[in-house]
Each structure stands twice: as C-alpha cells, then as structure tokens.
Design a protein around this motif. Sequence first.
Motif, PDB file in Angstrom:
ATOM      1  N   ASN A 175       8.968  -4.928  -3.319  1.00 34.81           N
ATOM      2  CA  ASN A 175      10.429  -4.936  -3.257  1.00 34.81           C
ATOM      3  C   ASN A 175      10.866  -5.637  -1.971  1.00 34.81           C
ATOM      4  O   ASN A 175      10.938  -5.025  -0.910  1.00 34.81           O
ATOM      5  CB  ASN A 175      10.947  -3.498  -3.297  1.00 34.81           C
ATOM      6  N   THR A 176      11.147  -6.926  -2.057  1.00 36.44           N
ATOM      7  CA  THR A 176      11.342  -7.753  -0.873  1.00 36.44           C
ATOM      8  C   THR A 176      12.812  -8.097  -0.629  1.00 36.44           C
ATOM      9  O   THR A 176      13.629  -8.120  -1.552  1.00 36.44           O
ATOM     10  CB  THR A 176      10.554  -9.066  -0.990  1.00 36.44           C
ATOM     11  N   ARG A 177      13.098  -8.397   0.648  1.00 35.24           N
ATOM     12  CA  ARG A 177      14.367  -8.986   1.071  1.00 35.24           C
ATOM     13  C   ARG A 177      14.042 -10.096   2.063  1.00 35.24           C
ATOM     14  O   ARG A 177      13.095  -9.969   2.856  1.00 35.24           O
ATOM     15  CB  ARG A 177      15.271  -7.972   1.772  1.00 35.24           C
ATOM     16  N   ILE A 178      14.844 -11.163   2.051  1.00 38.08           N
ATOM     17  CA  ILE A 178      14.668 -12.268   2.996  1.00 38.08           C
ATOM     18  C   ILE A 178      16.038 -12.650   3.537  1.00 38.08           C
ATOM     19  O   ILE A 178      16.968 -12.904   2.771  1.00 38.08           O
ATOM     20  CB  ILE A 178      14.037 -13.509   2.329  1.00 38.08           C
ATOM     21  N   ILE A 179      16.166 -12.674   4.871  1.00 34.35           N
ATOM     22  CA  ILE A 179      17.392 -13.198   5.465  1.00 34.35           C
ATOM     23  C   ILE A 179      17.068 -14.438   6.286  1.00 34.35           C
ATOM     24  O   ILE A 179      16.008 -14.531   6.898  1.00 34.35           O
ATOM     25  CB  ILE A 179      18.103 -12.169   6.364  1.00 34.35           C
ATOM     26  N   ARG A 180      17.990 -15.376   6.260  1.00 32.51           N
ATOM     27  CA  ARG A 180      17.915 -16.548   7.134  1.00 32.51           C
ATOM     28  C   ARG A 180      18.966 -16.359   8.217  1.00 32.51           C
ATOM     29  O   ARG A 180      20.171 -16.465   7.968  1.00 32.51           O
ATOM     30  CB  ARG A 180      18.143 -17.832   6.338  1.00 32.51           C
TER      31      ARG A 180
ATOM     32  N   ALA B  76       0.820  -1.215   0.000  1.00 38.12           N
ATOM     33  CA  ALA B  76       0.000   0.000   0.000  1.00 38.12           C
ATOM     34  C   ALA B  76       0.854   1.266   0.000  1.00 38.12           C
ATOM     35  O   ALA B  76       0.446   2.293  -0.567  1.00 38.12           O
ATOM     36  CB  ALA B  76      -0.930  -0.003   1.215  1.00 38.12           C
ATOM     37  N   HIS B  77       2.037   1.205   0.621  1.00 40.92           N
ATOM     38  CA  HIS B  77       2.907   2.381   0.718  1.00 40.92           C
ATOM     39  C   HIS B  77       3.972   2.424  -0.376  1.00 40.92           C
ATOM     40  O   HIS B  77       4.746   3.384  -0.425  1.00 40.92           O
ATOM     41  CB  HIS B  77       3.592   2.405   2.089  1.00 40.92           C
ATOM     42  N   GLY B  78       4.031   1.390  -1.202  1.00 42.63           N
ATOM     43  CA  GLY B  78       5.119   1.316  -2.168  1.00 42.63           C
ATOM     44  C   GLY B  78       6.467   1.168  -1.492  1.00 42.63           C
ATOM     45  O   GLY B  78       7.496   1.624  -1.998  1.00 42.63           O
ATOM     46  N   ALA B  79       6.448   0.532  -0.324  1.00 46.03           N
ATOM     47  CA  ALA B  79       7.652   0.394   0.498  1.00 46.03           C
ATOM     48  C   ALA B  79       8.328  -0.949   0.252  1.00 46.03           C
ATOM     49  O   ALA B  79       7.722  -1.900  -0.266  1.00 46.03           O
ATOM     50  CB  ALA B  79       7.287   0.518   1.977  1.00 46.03           C
ATOM     51  N   GLY B  80       9.576  -1.050   0.668  1.00 41.08           N
ATOM     52  CA  GLY B  80      10.250  -2.331   0.690  1.00 41.08           C
ATOM     53  C   GLY B  80       9.753  -3.168   1.854  1.00 41.08           C
ATOM     54  O   GLY B  80       9.283  -2.632   2.875  1.00 41.08           O
ATOM     55  N   PHE B  81       9.850  -4.493   1.712  1.00 46.30           N
ATOM     56  CA  PHE B  81       9.460  -5.405   2.784  1.00 46.30           C
ATOM     57  C   PHE B  81      10.637  -6.306   3.093  1.00 46.30           C
ATOM     58  O   PHE B  81      11.193  -6.959   2.199  1.00 46.30           O
ATOM     59  CB  PHE B  81       8.254  -6.255   2.389  1.00 46.30           C
ATOM     60  N   PHE B  82      11.028  -6.362   4.362  1.00 46.20           N
ATOM     61  CA  PHE B  82      12.206  -7.117   4.794  1.00 46.20           C
ATOM     62  C   PHE B  82      11.760  -8.185   5.779  1.00 46.20           C
ATOM     63  O   PHE B  82      11.248  -7.873   6.847  1.00 46.20           O
ATOM     64  CB  PHE B  82      13.204  -6.164   5.462  1.00 46.20           C
ATOM     65  N   LEU B  83      11.967  -9.452   5.411  1.00 43.77           N
ATOM     66  CA  LEU B  83      11.543 -10.576   6.248  1.00 43.77           C
ATOM     67  C   LEU B  83      12.716 -11.183   7.004  1.00 43.77           C
ATOM     68  O   LEU B  83      13.720 -11.573   6.398  1.00 43.77           O
ATOM     69  CB  LEU B  83      10.892 -11.663   5.395  1.00 43.77           C
TER      70      LEU B  83
END
Length: 310
Positions: free
Chosen positions: A167-172, A107-114
Amino acid sequence: MRILITGSAGFVGSHLVERFLNEGHTVIGVDNYISGQVSNTDLFRDHPRFTFIEADVSHGIPYTGEKLDWVMHFASPASPPHYQQFPVETLMVGAQGTQNGLELAHAHGAGFFLASTSEVYGDPHVHPQPETYWGNVNPIGVRSCYDEAKRYAEAITMAYHRSRGVNTRIIRIFNTYGPRMRPDDGRVITNFVHQALRGEPLTVYGDGSQTRSFQYIDDLVEGISRLMMVKYHEPVNLGNPDEFTMIELASKTMNLVESKIDLVNLDLPADDPKQRRPDIGLAWKIIKWRPLKGIDSGLNRVFDEQKIKS
C-alpha cells in the motif's frame, strides 16, 4: 498508529515526528546523521512514544519491534551541496534504502510512503509541471545522483505496489523551507537569510531570472497527512504554485533587514533548472490540499528563528 520514519533527524522528517507525536501516534525514528541533525532528535528523545535508531537504512533497517502501520522513507541528502558531497550514499539510499523500507513495510503489512522530489522533472520543458510529465534529466550530470536516485525510488515503489500489493504513496516535494533547516543547507532561502543576517552580499547564480516556488513546511506536512488517508498510489505534487525569480526572492530578503545589502552574481551551476513550479491540480482533486502560507510570512518566521539563534 505505529509509524517508522527514515530520515527522522532531517528537516522534513523532524516535522513529521512532531506532527505524529502530537496526534498521539507512536514514532520510531531512524537516521545516520549524514545530513540530519542530532538537535532534531534531541527535541523528542525523552518523549514516551518516540524511539530512535541510529542506522544507515541503505544497509538495512534494524527494527524488531511491534507491528508497524507505516514505513515513511524520508532519508536522503536533499540539497545540492550535500548530495554532491555524498553522491554514492545518495544513490544507495534512493535505491537500496527504498527497497529495504519496502521490504519492511511488506513484512508488516504496513503502508509505505516515499518522499520523492520535483527534481525528477529535471530542467523541465513543460511549465508548470504536472505528474504526467516524464521530465528532462541529465542521467550523468552532477545532480544525477539525486535525480536518478529518486526516479529509481519511484519505479521500485510502484513495482512493489503492482507485484506485491504494498500500500504505497509517493509525493514529489517542491522547494520547502522553514525552521530546523541546517545553516549550511545550501539552498537559496537558507543562503539568503544567513547572508542577510551577517550583512554579506546575497549570492545570486546566473542573472537571477531562474524561477522557483517555495512552500512552508507546515503546508507540506499537512499534505502528507492527508495523502496517508486516501487510496492513491501514483505520484502527487506537493508544492506552492506561487513562482518567483531569484532576484525577486533576494529583494524580499533584503526587506527583512534594515541595512543595505548588495548582490553578487556567480556562474550558474551545471544542470540548474531554469524554472520550477508545481501543477497541484491532482492534490486538490484527491485530498483537497493547497498551501496556505505565502512567502512573505514564511520568510519572516525563518528570519526570526535564525536571528534568535545567531
């Protein structure tokens, strides 16, 4: 930037709040204190660029402020005693909480970091574990509420990236330690340090031959910051590849105290991994990251902090 962090009162979340405030960003913290600590929020409560929202993100994220640049989803019980105490809540924050964060980012056009976990690899048949390894997880075991919640969280994060352009990021994240961990965290470094300070025997599960690798919190936060700055959407391991048996870790802990400390062996918990070590080749390739702090100096810092508190 304006950054919303779920799980902001947790161990890792509070260090992210500190890092981003120090860099001049505006931070909105969200937590329901199921495993976070009020003391971690109190560190920043009076900061002019910090706002705190007490909420369970599984039921929604009640943010109505200005446009966000990032939504960072770090909310979840993360130690076996905590997620086994709250199995349904752990599954829900990994499933519905992740989707709520993705919807907000979209909704915000933001990045998402998991924030995912090395637990997605389960009890691995491949060692060390690269991101291409699909894992060996018991989907109905006592640890599955955490393992499968994070595996689902990764899946829905990639689905939102592929189908909706988030625009996603995923870290383990591999085993991480440092200041601000709960005394009752239940993971091995916290257990050993607190037992040693009380002069109690160190609890070793099984014969102590199982291995783990441990990264200091500052190294993890640096890796997270670097990954935000590059365009890479699939999972990235962040951990320290230096590997120790639990007996070796117990010996290092004993060296921090002057009195003699004994060991006591207990049964190995169900589905406890026999070995765990990250392959960090991808992190080096895309963000030129590797951990800088070794276990000896890190243990000393944790021991000194807890000694002052006790």
